[in-house]
Design a protein around this motif. Structure first.
Motif, mmCIF file in Angstrom:
data_model
loop_
_atom_site.group_PDB
_atom_site.id
_atom_site.type_symbol
_atom_site.label_atom_id
_atom_site.label_comp_id
_atom_site.label_asym_id
_atom_site.label_seq_id
_atom_site.Cartn_x
_atom_site.Cartn_y
_atom_site.Cartn_z
ATOM 1 N N LEU A 1 -2.247 -11.923 36.844
ATOM 2 C CA LEU A 1 -1.133 -11.740 35.927
ATOM 3 C C LEU A 1 -1.718 -11.424 34.560
ATOM 4 O O LEU A 1 -2.574 -12.158 34.056
ATOM 5 C CB LEU A 1 -0.273 -12.998 35.854
ATOM 6 N N LYS A 2 -1.270 -10.341 33.960
ATOM 7 C CA LYS A 2 -1.847 -9.893 32.697
ATOM 8 C C LYS A 2 -0.778 -9.742 31.630
ATOM 9 O O LYS A 2 0.408 -9.637 31.930
ATOM 10 C CB LYS A 2 -2.587 -8.564 32.901
ATOM 11 N N VAL A 3 -1.226 -9.748 30.384
ATOM 12 C CA VAL A 3 -0.322 -9.558 29.252
ATOM 13 C C VAL A 3 -0.914 -8.475 28.354
ATOM 14 O O VAL A 3 -2.130 -8.351 28.212
ATOM 15 C CB VAL A 3 -0.111 -10.879 28.473
ATOM 16 N N LEU A 4 -0.042 -7.677 27.776
ATOM 17 C CA LEU A 4 -0.457 -6.537 26.960
ATOM 18 C C LEU A 4 -0.695 -6.978 25.512
ATOM 19 O O LEU A 4 0.184 -7.575 24.886
ATOM 20 C CB LEU A 4 0.621 -5.456 27.015
ATOM 21 N N LEU A 5 -1.890 -6.667 24.994
ATOM 22 C CA LEU A 5 -2.251 -7.027 23.623
ATOM 23 C C LEU A 5 -2.742 -5.809 22.860
ATOM 24 O O LEU A 5 -3.260 -4.859 23.447
ATOM 25 C CB LEU A 5 -3.358 -8.095 23.612
ATOM 26 N N ILE A 6 -2.584 -5.866 21.538
ATOM 27 C CA ILE A 6 -3.124 -4.826 20.668
ATOM 28 C C ILE A 6 -4.175 -5.458 19.759
ATOM 29 O O ILE A 6 -4.126 -6.655 19.457
ATOM 30 C CB ILE A 6 -2.033 -4.168 19.808
ATOM 31 N N ASP B 1 -6.058 -10.740 31.285
ATOM 32 C CA ASP B 1 -5.709 -11.820 32.207
ATOM 33 C C ASP B 1 -5.143 -12.973 31.385
ATOM 34 O O ASP B 1 -5.736 -13.398 30.384
ATOM 35 C CB ASP B 1 -6.980 -12.263 32.947
ATOM 36 N N VAL B 2 -3.976 -13.504 31.774
ATOM 37 C CA VAL B 2 -3.350 -14.582 31.001
ATOM 38 C C VAL B 2 -4.226 -15.834 30.959
ATOM 39 O O VAL B 2 -4.061 -16.683 30.074
ATOM 40 C CB VAL B 2 -1.952 -14.954 31.549
ATOM 41 N N ASN B 3 -5.155 -15.955 31.907
ATOM 42 C CA ASN B 3 -6.050 -17.110 31.926
ATOM 43 C C ASN B 3 -7.334 -16.871 31.131
ATOM 44 O O ASN B 3 -8.168 -17.773 31.016
ATOM 45 C CB ASN B 3 -6.411 -17.471 33.371
ATOM 46 N N LYS B 4 -7.499 -15.662 30.582
ATOM 47 C CA LYS B 4 -8.722 -15.342 29.842
ATOM 48 C C LYS B 4 -8.376 -14.597 28.557
ATOM 49 O O LYS B 4 -8.971 -13.579 28.222
ATOM 50 C CB LYS B 4 -9.656 -14.493 30.714
ATOM 51 N N LEU B 5 -7.426 -15.118 27.827
ATOM 52 C CA LEU B 5 -6.990 -14.462 26.603
ATOM 53 C C LEU B 5 -7.970 -14.717 25.463
ATOM 54 O O LEU B 5 -8.556 -15.800 25.362
ATOM 55 C CB LEU B 5 -5.614 -14.973 26.189
ATOM 56 N N PRO B 6 -8.158 -13.740 24.602
ATOM 57 C CA PRO B 6 -8.959 -13.969 23.393
ATOM 58 C C PRO B 6 -8.189 -14.869 22.430
ATOM 59 O O PRO B 6 -7.020 -15.188 22.665
ATOM 60 C CB PRO B 6 -9.136 -12.557 22.829
ATOM 61 N N GLU B 7 -8.821 -15.263 21.352
ATOM 62 C CA GLU B 7 -8.122 -16.039 20.332
ATOM 63 C C GLU B 7 -7.020 -15.174 19.726
ATOM 64 O O GLU B 7 -7.263 -14.026 19.340
ATOM 65 C CB GLU B 7 -9.082 -16.488 19.237
ATOM 66 N N LEU B 8 -5.811 -15.724 19.666
ATOM 67 C CA LEU B 8 -4.665 -14.981 19.155
ATOM 68 C C LEU B 8 -4.256 -15.506 17.782
ATOM 69 O O LEU B 8 -4.375 -16.701 17.510
ATOM 70 C CB LEU B 8 -3.483 -15.095 20.125
ATOM 71 N N PRO B 9 -3.752 -14.637 16.908
ATOM 72 C CA PRO B 9 -3.338 -15.075 15.577
ATOM 73 C C PRO B 9 -1.935 -15.674 15.565
ATOM 74 O O PRO B 9 -1.216 -15.621 16.565
ATOM 75 C CB PRO B 9 -3.377 -13.777 14.769
#
Length: 226
Positions: A23-28, A117-125
């Motif tokens: 399961l993935k999430v879209l990031l910019i 991957d929702v389980n491997k997200l980078p640090e988010l602001p």
């Protein structure tokens, strides 16, 4: 800031996709301050001449080149300190898509756009981690009364792909025979006289969702617990 922007009100978009059993999430990757260089959810301020739904569609397209989505309003986030420099309240929309259907392209306020991957997200602001967690919780609740695979799986798929989808969303492993028994008992799947092609392992039978059966169950209401 442009004069046609409603300063304290923004939209953020949580776009989930399913591929490679994840399961993935879209990031910019933001190219503007605050938090320039960080990965974040696609978001932006609402204009005076658009409603909130129009703003969410515009912001998503501008940042990622993804357009034409039906997005559902999730929640409003308004913690006083959620955004630096000024008070900003954001309305969050989310959607489920098949990633392969979209050609991603970062907009003027981003240097990159990717699926994570929702389980491997980078640090988010800001409070974007909280927003993703809230969206995932909503998705898990929906899975109990909606066959989410309509949006995330191909039109034809093996049962293993459906199980991998449920496992990716819930973050757990299911017993294979029990999962298949529960799924088949719902009579939501139509078995096809087709099998997988181009796979290294033994080809599995393909299925598709019975949309009429789904519509009927949706009207009556049902709970699907694993």
């Amino acid at each position: 800031m442009p004069q046609n922007i409603i300063d304290p009100l923004s939209v953020d978009c949580v776009i989930f996709g399913f591929e490679e059993a994840c399961l993935k999430v879209l990031l910019i990757k933001r190219s503007i301050e605050p938090s320039s260089g960080m990965w974040a959810l696609p978001g932006g301020f609402i204009r005076y001449d658009e409603n909130i739904e129009q703003a969410s569609a515009r912001v998503l397209e501008e940042h990622t080149n993804v357009k034409g989505l039906f997005m559902e309003q999730l929640a409003t986030f308004g913690d006083v300190d959620r955004f630096p420099e000024q008070r900003v309240i954001t309305v969050v929309y989310y959607a489920l898509v098949k990633p392969g259907q979209y050609k991603l392209n970062p907009g003027p306020d981003a240097t990159d756009v990717e699926w994570f991957d929702v389980n491997k997200l980078p640090e988010l602001p800001f409070d974007h981690e909280k927003i993703v967690d809230t969206s995932l919780a909503k998705l898990r609740r929906q899975l109990k009364y909606k066959p989410i695979g309509f949006n995330l799986l191909p039109d034809k798929f093996p049962l293993l792909a459906l199980q991998e989808l449920y496992e990716a969303i819930y973050g757990v492993s299911f017993d294979k025979p029990n999962f298949r028994r529960r799924i088949m008992k719902m009579n939501l799947l139509i078995p096809l006289e087709e099998k997988q092609t181009g796979v290294a392992h033994r080809s599995a039978r393909l299925y598709k969702f019975d949309k009429k059966r789904y519509a009927s169950l949706t009207e009556k209401g049902f709970i699907f617990e694993m």
